[in-house]
Scaffold this motif. Structure first.
Motif, PDB file in Angstrom:
ATOM      1  N   SER A 534       0.836  -1.191   0.000  1.00  0.00           N
ATOM      2  CA  SER A 534       0.000   0.000   0.000  1.00  0.00           C
ATOM      3  C   SER A 534       0.876   1.247   0.000  1.00  0.00           C
ATOM      4  O   SER A 534       1.957   1.267   0.606  1.00  0.00           O
ATOM      5  CB  SER A 534      -0.921  -0.006   1.218  1.00  0.00           C
ATOM      6  N   THR A 536       1.303   4.520   1.381  1.00  0.00           N
ATOM      7  CA  THR A 536       0.837   5.328   2.502  1.00  0.00           C
ATOM      8  C   THR A 536       1.993   6.114   3.107  1.00  0.00           C
ATOM      9  O   THR A 536       3.131   6.031   2.650  1.00  0.00           O
ATOM     10  CB  THR A 536       0.188   4.448   3.577  1.00  0.00           C
ATOM     11  N   ARG A 599      -4.306   0.477  -0.840  1.00  0.00           N
ATOM     12  CA  ARG A 599      -4.624   1.716  -0.136  1.00  0.00           C
ATOM     13  C   ARG A 599      -3.689   2.810  -0.622  1.00  0.00           C
ATOM     14  O   ARG A 599      -2.487   2.594  -0.784  1.00  0.00           O
ATOM     15  CB  ARG A 599      -4.513   1.546   1.379  1.00  0.00           C
ATOM     16  N   ASP A 601      -3.151   6.802   0.528  1.00  0.00           N
ATOM     17  CA  ASP A 601      -3.570   7.928   1.362  1.00  0.00           C
ATOM     18  C   ASP A 601      -3.040   9.232   0.776  1.00  0.00           C
ATOM     19  O   ASP A 601      -2.414   9.264  -0.291  1.00  0.00           O
ATOM     20  CB  ASP A 601      -3.140   7.727   2.805  1.00  0.00           C
TER      21      ASP A 601
END
Length: 766
Positions: A534, A536, A599, A601
């Motif tokens: 991910s 992030t 993910r 962000d």
């Protein structure tokens, strides 16, 4: 949502607003609440189907486990530095209460070796510091507080925290605790006095051999008992293989070995004590009948401050040991447990048990295995085990007087030996992950040289550090491609190349151990990479740096070669170095395979923007970023917000998507006119490339927003029934792709359009 247009399938997603999501949540809130409250008592879901066959199975399994739990409970209480009857108190409450909240039929709650060891070390530490707190008060308060914390964790559904502790950590402190308990029982097994069994394991080990000449006659009870336990076990296993039709009989004979040993050794002990005022061996002596310790637990500032440092490790053992065993038996016997509900069950059990004078209890692996093998049908079997414990407390306590301590030590050693992970486990773990083997070994070593409490902290802390490191430093793969052989008449769909078979490729890392020699680079000016994590805030800077470094290593700087005076202060390149890199291509497009990114962000999104800005400056023109295999609509929406769906991004290079500090009003507010013109040209080229690839009749000046509006208008029409197989879908945004081949082909089309621009426009681009 998918629509078929011009013979091809286009994909887009309906975006649900936060307002709609909130309204939907409150609409279903009464149902969620009802489901939550009903789920607290799983027994209500199956008690109405209870029948006679289940009763027979539960009765047999319950009595069988009860026969095993009585001697084990008294032995484990001695490890916890408590009188033997406290082990029976603990076993009774855990066995009877757990069935109300259980989602596992096999778990047997009661005293366990690892928890008993932690309680014993806690009792020893606190009583050595304060003479005003008794061992039983410490143990009972420990049960109440750990149970309350565990129940809170279960009620607020924080059982997910258990998943942050890997199996190697659990195996490590279980193995370390088993070794610690085994060595701690050696002095009792040999009747040796004067050794503090609460010292660090290495000290007990050394002192044992130092005092070995002081061995008493207790060794006969201990060693013979240990030999009998192992002899019966392996003998029954051999007989089961030899005579499989009698396997059930041999199984019940095997699990009776603890009870038979206790009866035989107690009888012999009674006989050798006839007429003697002092026993020649160490025995349990008087055990009070009934529940003599019932009452409200003492919980004051002195007790809380004393056990506070041990509470985290106590809760970890309480939850981890129980949930790990419950999941294991659920997989074996084909049912699913609910970890949060199991944590609630174990929490309530320990809260209630504290009022009976019990110390913390959790699931026992050995007794759960016996319970499962005995044919248990439901958690109600625990009640029958509890009745066996009650019978022992009220009717058999006079017979417990002559039980030899050496025999109980043999029972403990025999039980905890199964908790040690053997050489085969270590070999498999080493072949899977050296990091996990490192965690396992550190946990065992720390437990051996300190306490089980520090061993737990070491294993959990080290596991979390390794997890965070893996998140912060994910794998980054530079990809090439391997041509695939044709396996059928697959044709491209555009009219210009109709009837021609399309070459397909397999995209793999250049360093692939098997296919690395077959990998060929992508077309000149196009690079591709994959991120296996991910995107992030812990790793955004690292991934961005890797992307920039990878692209700068394989392409040359665009525009004119800067003089020494024109170079930035942080640019260490020299004209000679740049001249040597002239044979490298100019970067046109970077393709990011984000199939493993689940993910993205704000920090990760900003890092992608920063990487593109840095590469734009390096290449001297806009570098296209193509995205392949976007698995989640939220990631796609974030990329659209940042402008990656309709590149070039309007606005300032290096713009902040979600600025931490507001942009200064005194700073630059708009792009240089020539840069703006270059971006307009690039957007026109990208749009024309995409529209030509989908066969639209729009002219080159049309924008992607117009095409997107066209697509939205078609959503109200009836959905076309798609046949199988379907062509590879296309996203309505030209820089999002469902296959790597499509991304490469789109990059090649825009590259050819860039090359065909008039020289004046190319100067504006560069």
């Amino acid at each position: 949502m998918a629509e078929e247009k011009h013979g091809e399938i286009f994909v887009d997603y309906d975006q649900i607003s936060y307002k709609e999501e909130t309204e939907l949540f409150f609409k279903h809130l009464p149902g969620y609440t009802r489901e939550y409250l009903v789920g607290l008592f799983p027994i209500a879901g199956w008690i109405g189907r209870y029948n006679l066959m289940w009763l027979v199975g539960d009765l047999i399994a319950g009595i069988t486990v009860g026969i095993v739990v009585v001697p084990q409970s008294m032995a484990y209480a001695k490890i916890a530095m408590l009188p033997p009857q406290y082990g029976l108190y603990t076993a009774f409450v855990g066995l009877c209460v757990y069935c109300l909240f259980a989602t596992s039929k096999d778990i047997s709650i009661g005293p366990t070796a690892v928890m008993s060891l932690l309680v014993g070390q806690t009792v020893t530490r606190i009583t050595s510091e304060s003479a005003t707190i008794s061992a039983t008060e410490i143990a009972v308060a420990f049960s109440l507080l750990t149970g309350a914390i565990a129940m809170f964790i279960g009620l607020v559904r924080l059982g997910i925290l258990v998943d942050f502790i890997p199996a190697c950590s659990i195996a490590g402190f279980m193995t370390g605790s088993a070794i610690t308990i085994t060595i701690g029982q050696w002095p009792k097994l040999f009747g040796i006095k004067g050794i503090n069994t609460q010292d660090a394991t290495y000290l007990i080990f050394g002192n044992f051999f130092k005092h070995l000449p002081n061995t008493k006659v207790d060794a006969a009870f201990g060693l013979i008992g240990l030999a009998l336990l192992y002899g019966v076990r392996y003998g029954c296993q051999w007989l089961t293989k030899r005579y499989p039709k009698y396997s059930t009989h041999f199984f019940f004979l095997s699990i009776m070995r603890n009870g038979v040993l206790i009866i035989l050794s107690t009888l012999i002990s009674f006989l050798i004590n006839i007429g003697k005022s002092t026993s020649p061996i160490s025995i349990l002596k008087e055990i009070p009948a009934g529940f003599q310790a019932m009452g409200v637990p003492r919980v004051d500032t002195d007790v809380i401050s004393g056990i506070a440092s041990s509470l985290p490790s106590g809760v970890i053992i309480l939850i981890l040991e129980h949930v790990a065993i419950a999941k294991s038996f659920g997989r074996i016997n084909n049912y699913t447990i609910k970890p949060d509900q199991e944590i609630i069950a174990i929490g309530f059990t320990n809260i209630w048990a504290s009022f009976f004078g019990a110390y913390p209890s959790t699931g026992s692996f050995s007794r759960s295995a016996i319970k499962a093998r005995s044919g248990v049908k439901t958690p109600i079997a625990g009640i029958f085990s509890g009745l066996v414990v009650v019978l022992s407390l009220y009717a058999l306590t006079p017979a417990f007087y002559y039980i030899p301590d050496a025999t109980l030590a043999a029972v403990v050693i025999h039980a905890v030996a199964d908790l040690v992970s053997g050489p085969s486990y270590i070999r498999r773990l080493a072949s899977v992950s050296l990091w996990e083997l490192f965690v396992f070994c550190v946990t065992v070593i720390v437990t051996f040289f300190t306490t089980v409490e520090y061993g737990i902290y070491a294993s959990v802390g080290l596991s979390i550090v390794i997890l965070l490191f893996r998140i912060a430093r994910p794998r980054f793969w530079a990809l090439g491609r391997v041509p695939l052989a044709s396996d059928g008449p697959k044709y491209v769909t555009d009219d210009k190349s109709a009837g021609q078979q399309q070459q397909r490729y397999l995209y793999v890392p250049h360093s692939h151990p098997s296919l690395g020699k077959l990998v060929e680079p992508l077309p000149s000016g196009i690079l591709m990479c994959r991120i296996d994590e991910s995107f992030t805030y812990p790793n955004s800077g690292y991934i961005s740096d890797r992307i920039i470094a990878y692209c700068q290593e394989h392409t040359r700087r665009g525009g004119k070669i800067l003089t020494k005076g024109e170079r930035a202060w942080n640019d260490d390149a020299s004209p000679a170095m740049e001249a040597a890199r002239e044979q490298l291509p100019l970067l046109h497009a970077l393709i990011l395979d984000v199939a493993s990114v689940n993910r993205l962000d704000s920090s990760g999104l900003q890092a992608v923007v920063d990487a593109q800005s840095a590469l734009n400056r390096f290449a001297g023109h806009h570098v296209e970023f193509h995205f392949v295999n976007i698995v989640h609509p939220v990631i796609r929406r974030a990329l659209i917000v940042a402008g990656f769906g309709t590149q070039p991004v309007p606005g300032e290079d290096g713009q902040e998507i979600l600025p931490v500090v507001p942009v200064s009003k005194d700073g630059p507010q708009q792009r240089h006119r020539q840069q703006k013109q270059a971006h307009d040209i690039e957007q026109e080229a990208s749009t024309a490339s995409h529209l030509s690839s989908v066969g639209d009749d729009h002219d080159g000046a049309s924008s992607i927003e117009k095409h997107h509006a066209d697509f939205i208008d078609t959503k109200s029409a009836s959905t076309t029934t798609l046949s199988n197989p379907i062509p590879i879908p296309k996203d309505v945004y030209p820089f999002f792709h469902w296959s790597s081949d499509d991304a490469v082909n789109a990059s090649l089309r825009s590259l050819s359009l860039r090359a065909s621009l008039p020289s004046a426009e190319q100067e504006a681009v560069v």
